[in-house]
Design a protein around this motif. Structure first.
Motif, PDB file in Angstrom:
ATOM      1  N   ILE A 312       0.486  -1.159  -0.019  1.00 30.67           N
ATOM      2  CA  ILE A 312      -0.032  -0.109  -0.161  1.00 30.67           C
ATOM      3  C   ILE A 312       0.809   1.410  -0.602  1.00 30.67           C
ATOM      4  CG2 ILE A 312      -0.300   0.020   2.045  1.00 30.67           C
ATOM      5  CD1 ILE A 312      -3.125   0.057   1.790  1.00 30.67           C
ATOM      6  N   ALA A 313      -0.097   2.026  -0.443  1.00 30.28           N
ATOM      7  CA  ALA A 313       1.595   3.036  -0.884  1.00 30.28           C
ATOM      8  C   ALA A 313       0.185   4.673  -0.602  1.00 30.28           C
ATOM      9  CB  ALA A 313       1.977   4.106  -1.949  1.00 30.28           C
ATOM     10  N   MET A 314       1.209   5.226   0.307  1.00 34.00           N
ATOM     11  CA  MET A 314       0.457   7.295  -0.209  1.00 34.00           C
ATOM     12  C   MET A 314       1.375   8.163  -0.272  1.00 34.00           C
ATOM     13  SD  MET A 314      -1.103   7.361   3.906  1.00 34.00           S
ATOM     14  CE  MET A 314      -2.553   6.512   4.210  1.00 34.00           C
ATOM     15  N   TYR A 315       0.857   9.436  -1.143  1.00 37.10           N
ATOM     16  CA  TYR A 315       1.904  10.631  -0.995  1.00 37.10           C
ATOM     17  C   TYR A 315       2.189  11.427   0.229  1.00 37.10           C
ATOM     18  CZ  TYR A 315       2.077   8.153  -5.978  1.00 37.10           C
ATOM     19  OH  TYR A 315       2.891   7.932  -7.004  1.00 37.10           O
ATOM     20  N   PHE A 316       3.744  11.615   0.572  1.00 32.91           N
ATOM     21  CA  PHE A 316       3.767  12.814   1.562  1.00 32.91           C
ATOM     22  C   PHE A 316       4.095  13.783   1.018  1.00 32.91           C
ATOM     23  CE2 PHE A 316       3.213   8.855   4.021  1.00 32.91           C
ATOM     24  CZ  PHE A 316       3.718   9.374   5.364  1.00 32.91           C
ATOM     25  N   MET A 317       3.434  14.851   1.113  1.00 27.71           N
ATOM     26  CA  MET A 317       4.388  16.203   0.263  1.00 27.71           C
ATOM     27  C   MET A 317       3.890  17.133   1.292  1.00 27.71           C
ATOM     28  SD  MET A 317       0.532  15.860  -1.797  1.00 27.71           S
ATOM     29  CE  MET A 317       0.706  14.719  -2.149  1.00 27.71           C
ATOM     30  N   VAL A 318       4.876  18.425   0.826  1.00 30.84           N
ATOM     31  CA  VAL A 318       4.925  19.452   1.521  1.00 30.84           C
ATOM     32  C   VAL A 318       3.224  20.706   1.140  1.00 30.84           C
ATOM     33  CG1 VAL A 318       5.693  22.241   1.115  1.00 30.84           C
ATOM     34  CG2 VAL A 318       7.207  20.077   0.999  1.00 30.84           C
ATOM     35  N   ASN A 319       2.930  20.956   2.969  1.00 27.37           N
ATOM     36  CA  ASN A 319       1.681  20.589   2.596  1.00 27.37           C
ATOM     37  C   ASN A 319       1.756  23.095   2.448  1.00 27.37           C
ATOM     38  OD1 ASN A 319      -0.506  22.193   4.177  1.00 27.37           O
ATOM     39  ND2 ASN A 319      -0.424  22.728   5.833  1.00 27.37           N
ATOM     40  N   ASP A 320       0.787  23.394   0.971  1.00 25.38           N
ATOM     41  CA  ASP A 320       0.756  24.605   0.344  1.00 25.38           C
ATOM     42  C   ASP A 320      -0.598  24.542   0.613  1.00 25.38           C
ATOM     43  OD1 ASP A 320      -0.785  22.347  -0.926  1.00 25.38           O
ATOM     44  OD2 ASP A 320      -0.086  22.978  -2.845  1.00 25.38           O
ATOM     45  N   THR A 355       9.960  11.933  -6.401  1.00 21.51           N
ATOM     46  CA  THR A 355       9.193  11.762  -7.613  1.00 21.51           C
ATOM     47  C   THR A 355       9.085  13.267  -8.589  1.00 21.51           C
ATOM     48  OG1 THR A 355       7.143  13.343  -6.241  1.00 21.51           O
ATOM     49  CG2 THR A 355       6.528  10.911  -6.070  1.00 21.51           C
ATOM     50  N   ASP A 356       8.337  12.439  -9.452  1.00 25.15           N
ATOM     51  CA  ASP A 356       8.806  14.322 -10.458  1.00 25.15           C
ATOM     52  C   ASP A 356       8.357  15.248  -9.390  1.00 25.15           C
ATOM     53  OD1 ASP A 356       9.083  12.439 -11.810  1.00 25.15           O
ATOM     54  OD2 ASP A 356       6.639  12.303 -12.899  1.00 25.15           O
ATOM     55  N   SER A 357       8.180  16.221  -8.415  1.00 27.33           N
ATOM     56  CA  SER A 357       8.271  17.223  -7.812  1.00 27.33           C
ATOM     57  C   SER A 357       8.916  17.196  -6.832  1.00 27.33           C
ATOM     58  CB  SER A 357       6.331  17.253  -7.597  1.00 27.33           C
ATOM     59  OG  SER A 357       6.659  18.354  -6.213  1.00 27.33           O
ATOM     60  N   ALA A 358       9.756  17.753  -6.400  1.00 34.06           N
ATOM     61  CA  ALA A 358      10.768  17.494  -5.355  1.00 34.06           C
ATOM     62  C   ALA A 358       9.937  18.063  -3.854  1.00 34.06           C
ATOM     63  CB  ALA A 358      12.271  19.079  -5.346  1.00 34.06           C
ATOM     64  N   ASP A 359       8.334  18.207  -3.780  1.00 34.04           N
ATOM     65  CA  ASP A 359       8.209  18.717  -2.785  1.00 34.04           C
ATOM     66  C   ASP A 359       6.666  17.167  -2.774  1.00 34.04           C
ATOM     67  OD1 ASP A 359       9.127  20.911  -2.620  1.00 34.04           O
ATOM     68  OD2 ASP A 359       7.468  22.666  -3.112  1.00 34.04           O
ATOM     69  N   CYS A 360       7.459  16.454  -3.526  1.00 36.53           N
ATOM     70  CA  CYS A 360       6.314  15.136  -2.869  1.00 36.53           C
ATOM     71  C   CYS A 360       7.494  13.353  -2.923  1.00 36.53           C
ATOM     72  CB  CYS A 360       5.611  15.204  -4.093  1.00 36.53           C
ATOM     73  SG  CYS A 360       4.256  14.133  -4.108  1.00 36.53           S
ATOM     74  N   GLU A 384       4.806  19.241   9.973  1.00 36.03           N
ATOM     75  CA  GLU A 384       3.669  19.520   9.476  1.00 36.03           C
ATOM     76  C   GLU A 384       3.631  19.263   7.435  1.00 36.03           C
ATOM     77  OE1 GLU A 384       1.552  24.286   7.995  1.00 36.03           O
ATOM     78  OE2 GLU A 384       2.380  23.812   9.909  1.00 36.03           O
ATOM     79  N   PHE A 385       2.935  18.528   7.211  1.00 35.02           N
ATOM     80  CA  PHE A 385       3.112  17.708   5.964  1.00 35.02           C
ATOM     81  C   PHE A 385       1.342  18.010   5.443  1.00 35.02           C
ATOM     82  CE2 PHE A 385       3.354  15.022   8.851  1.00 35.02           C
ATOM     83  CZ  PHE A 385       2.931  14.082   8.611  1.00 35.02           C
ATOM     84  N   ALA A 386       1.123  17.202   4.592  1.00 34.76           N
ATOM     85  CA  ALA A 386       0.243  16.958   3.954  1.00 34.76           C
ATOM     86  C   ALA A 386       0.029  15.314   2.964  1.00 34.76           C
ATOM     87  CB  ALA A 386      -0.678  17.524   2.973  1.00 34.76           C
ATOM     88  N   VAL A 387      -1.086  14.211   3.421  1.00 31.06           N
ATOM     89  CA  VAL A 387      -0.444  13.004   2.320  1.00 31.06           C
ATOM     90  C   VAL A 387      -2.092  12.516   1.923  1.00 31.06           C
ATOM     91  CG1 VAL A 387       0.235  12.393   4.715  1.00 31.06           C
ATOM     92  CG2 VAL A 387      -2.027  12.108   5.110  1.00 31.06           C
ATOM     93  N   SER A 388      -2.496  11.919   0.500  1.00 31.76           N
ATOM     94  CA  SER A 388      -3.025  11.194   0.026  1.00 31.76           C
ATOM     95  C   SER A 388      -4.054  10.265   0.746  1.00 31.76           C
ATOM     96  CB  SER A 388      -2.251  11.317  -1.580  1.00 31.76           C
ATOM     97  OG  SER A 388      -1.991  10.097  -1.218  1.00 31.76           O
ATOM     98  N   LYS A 389      -4.898   9.876  -0.150  1.00 30.41           N
ATOM     99  CA  LYS A 389      -5.358   8.760   0.070  1.00 30.41           C
ATOM    100  C   LYS A 389      -4.933   7.281  -0.396  1.00 30.41           C
ATOM    101  CE  LYS A 389      -9.847   6.027  -0.024  1.00 30.41           C
ATOM    102  NZ  LYS A 389     -10.278   6.113   1.456  1.00 30.41           N
ATOM    103  N   ALA A 390      -4.701   6.543   1.264  1.00 24.29           N
ATOM    104  CA  ALA A 390      -4.145   5.540   0.701  1.00 24.29           C
ATOM    105  C   ALA A 390      -4.024   4.301  -0.538  1.00 24.29           C
ATOM    106  CB  ALA A 390      -3.938   4.202   2.139  1.00 24.29           C
ATOM    107  N   GLU A 391      -3.245   4.143  -1.650  1.00 26.20           N
ATOM    108  CA  GLU A 391      -4.097   3.393  -2.694  1.00 26.20           C
ATOM    109  C   GLU A 391      -2.541   2.318  -2.627  1.00 26.20           C
ATOM    110  OE1 GLU A 391      -1.470   4.918  -6.299  1.00 26.20           O
ATOM    111  OE2 GLU A 391      -2.707   7.351  -4.937  1.00 26.20           O
ATOM    112  N   VAL A 392      -3.313   0.872  -3.470  1.00 20.77           N
ATOM    113  CA  VAL A 392      -2.543  -0.475  -3.360  1.00 20.77           C
ATOM    114  C   VAL A 392      -1.884  -0.976  -4.684  1.00 20.77           C
ATOM    115  CG1 VAL A 392      -4.729  -1.655  -1.939  1.00 20.77           C
ATOM    116  CG2 VAL A 392      -4.447  -2.016  -5.013  1.00 20.77           C
ATOM    117  N   LEU A 393      -0.878  -1.107  -4.280  1.00 18.92           N
ATOM    118  CA  LEU A 393       0.621  -1.079  -5.174  1.00 18.92           C
ATOM    119  C   LEU A 393       0.386  -2.175  -6.140  1.00 18.92           C
ATOM    120  CD1 LEU A 393       3.749  -0.647  -3.247  1.00 18.92           C
ATOM    121  CD2 LEU A 393       3.045   0.873  -4.570  1.00 18.92           C
ATOM    122  N   TYR A 394      -0.358  -2.197  -7.480  1.00 22.62           N
ATOM    123  CA  TYR A 394      -0.420  -3.399  -8.767  1.00 22.62           C
ATOM    124  C   TYR A 394       0.749  -4.096  -8.963  1.00 22.62           C
ATOM    125  CZ  TYR A 394      -5.324  -1.530  -7.996  1.00 22.62           C
ATOM    126  OH  TYR A 394      -6.412  -0.604  -7.819  1.00 22.62           O
TER     127      TYR A 394
END
Length: 609
Positions: A312-320, A355-360, A384-394
């Motif tokens: 399972i994976a999530m994206y952790f990113m800088v809070n904007d 990822t492609d973005s330095a903030d994520c 302090e940061f933001a996270v996305s919905k968990a998604e499974v790894l196919y």
């Protein structure tokens, strides 16, 4: 030539979540005289991390050692949650036997099966400890039968089936050979460990071999490798090499800096260690789990099973968000990157990718609990940061078919709720595999279900079963993709403008759905402030004030009755967010927001879909 070290025993304590492993270790420490008389000791002393103490779960395996008569017993307390199964698999390589703890009322559970299977595969000797026998509803004799049946199902050898059973109450502080005994100490368990667990053996004259099974991390000394001396000995300042079974090219010259053995809860510095000892080694920067420390003359890696892959994976990113940077100490992408990569020092089942973005960053783990513990640790440290919905790894097989991770879910629920649970899980692509009667008017259901079907289900499950259901899951295999799934049937209530929520605005808004905020909360455009019962999102103005006229005073506002808002925990918030939303995590707040804050851009994006 091989010899046995009769003065040492190495054991692991394994069990399902909440069957009493950690409390049992507490008692063994207390009764072997590790604590001074009258010393204040907290409960579950082995759960050292705050989250472990609050949730009552063990996340990291812990090493300790006690002396009983003239024998040193090295004890490893292991986690019971499936998400931390990677920990269990590894530490079993250090021991010669296990104490399997089974609850005298619940009997063997899914995780009991998982940890026992690993122990039997490694051909370890087993001692079964039926714990909590002083519970009024305990049923020890049936639990013995269930445990033996489980061992037969797992193809245990005749020696393993001929294992001793001990009846204990970790809380009461006693272990007994027979239910009718009346001793009030742990003596029988100590005696059984010494008589039944084989002594570690190895060749003291051979070349050094130490397999690293766990890594600890300490700000001052860096990485600390923990493992068992399989052959030869180990001395301070000894010249060695690091090799790895799964990485044939690895060959690194090292020098042993500091060497420790365990005594009670402390690490004691030693000058040398011999065969069978469990040691901690500091001063080697590039040491990893699965490495073997060998003498340079005959470098030979000890085989080691690969660590289970994340599902399972999530994206952790800088809070904007518009409120970014006001509550956290660490807010930049450099802080976030350093912290996530530092976590890899101790957590082997975790993956962090740029990822492609330095903030994520893409962070993959064994399950929602695994990742939520990391998020909770980070917010407590001031991130302090933001996270996305968990998604499974196919994955894809050789015929290019899409495969997804499947789990076995075991559900214990009172009979009146079986209908709603079956209906919800089948709508999430679950297949009912079996149904049986459990003790106390409960039914036990067994489902095979895609991992993504369980994302966000726990909250619903607790509501549907009025808090009386127990849901246990365990990773099964990768299987063919089961088709599309809709996570949420309901929409979000979205704040229309930035400002402070006001009673009048909230009073009008609460007719539209369930609110997550109360008066005085700061909001911004695009922030999710509640749940709409309808499928589409609704924009509302919670900052709206009433126009005052001569005849109506502002005090009339005070008469408006607000329904208390639904305050969500971290897990509930992670369950709730949809694929177009983010969870903003700060040391003080959890805010749900849309990925695209601007309402016009959001509409355009949804049309493009």
């Amino acid at each position: 030539m091989k010899m046995k070290r009769e003065d040492v025993r190495n054991i692991a304590i394994i069990a399902h979540v909440d069957h009493g492993k950690t409390t049992l270790v507490d008692q063994l420490l207390r009764q072997s005289g590790v604590f001074r008389v009258g010393q204040e000791v907290q409960e579950r002393v082995m759960d050292s991390n705050d989250i472990e103490r609050e949730r009552g779960i063990t996340i990291l395996s812990k090493n300790t050692a006690v002396f009983y008569k003239d024998t040193k017993i090295n004890i490893i307390d292991t986690p019971g949650h499936a998400d931390f199964g990677g920990e269990v698999e590894r530490v079993l390589k250090m021991v010669n036997g296990v104490v399997l703890v089974v609850d005298a009322y619940e009997g063997p559970m899914p995780q009991t099966k998982f940890v026992l299977q690993k122990a039997l595969e490694l051909d370890l000797s087993v001692i079964v400890c039926i714990n909590k026998v002083d519970r009024p509803e305990a049923r020890p004799s049936e639990v013995i039968d269930e445990t033996l049946e489980l061992m037969m199902d797992l193809d245990a050898s005749d020696e393993q089936l001929d294992c001793p059973f001990i009846f204990a109450s970790a809380r009461g502080g006693f272990a007994r050979y027979h239910m009718e005994d009346d001793n009030m100490d742990m003596g029988p368990l100590f005696e059984t460990i010494i008589s039944h667990t084989p002594a570690p053996e190895g060749d003291p004259d051979a070349d050094t071999q130490v397999l690293i099974s766990t890594i600890d991390y300490n700000e001052f000394v860096g990485r600390i490798g923990i493992g068992k001396v399989d052959n030869g000995g180990l001395k301070v300042n000894q010249e060695c090499v690091l090799v790895n079974h799964h990485d044939p090219d690895k060959f690194k010259k090292i020098k042993i800096g500091k060497l420790y053995e365990f005594d009670g809860l402390k690490r004691v510095e030693v000058q040398q260690a011999s065969v069978g000892s469990i040691v901690a080694i500091s001063g080697i920067a590039d040491i990893h789990i699965g490495d073997t420390i060998c003498s340079p003359d005959h470098p030979e890696a000890i085989p080691f099973q690969k660590i289970s892959e994340p599902t399972i994976a999530m994206y952790f990113m800088v809070n904007d968000s518009p409120l970014a940077g006001q509550e956290g100490k660490f807010i930049t992408s450099r802080h976030l990157r350093d912290r996530l990569f530092r976590e890899l020092n101790t957590d082997v089942s975790l993956r962090v990718e740029e990822t492609d973005s330095a903030d994520c960053f893409k962070v993959s783990g064994r399950g929602e609990l695994h990742l939520s513990v990391l998020i909770e640790n980070m917010r407590r440290e001031g991130f302090e940061f933001a996270v996305s919905k968990a998604e499974v790894l196919y994955r894809y097989d050789e015929r290019n078919r899409k495969l997804e991770p499947m789990e076995l879910a075991y559900v214990d629920v009172p009979e009146e709720y079986t209908g709603v649970v079956i209906q919800k899980l089948t709508s999430r692509k679950g297949a009912l595999q079996g149904m049986s009667q459990a003790a106390g008017g409960y039914s036990r259901l067994e489902f095979s279900i895609p991992s993504r079907g369980l994302i966000g289900y726990r909250g619903d499950f607790m509501t549907d079963t009025k808090g009386n259901g127990i849901l246990n899951t365990i990773f099964d295999e990768y299987a063919e993709y089961k088709g599309d799934l809709f996570y949420r049937q309901t929409g979000s209530l979205i704040a229309f403008e930035a400002g402070e929520a006001i009673t009048y605005g909230l009073f009008n808004a609460q007719e539209r759905g369930t609110l997550f905020i109360g008066p005085g909360t700061r909001v911004y455009s695009g922030m999710v402030v509640g749940q709409s019962p309808k499928a589409e999102d609704i924009e509302i103005n919670v900052c709206k004030t009433k126009k005052l006229t001569n005849t109506r005073s502002s005090s009339a506002d005070e008469a408006l009755k607000l329904t208390p808002p639904k305050i969500m925990s971290l897990e509930q918030a992670l369950d709730f967010i949809d694929t177009d939303e983010l969870l903003e995590v700060t040391p003080e707040s959890l805010r749900i927001r849309k990925k695209i804050l601007d309402p016009t851009m959001r509409k355009r994006a949804s049309f493009k879909k």
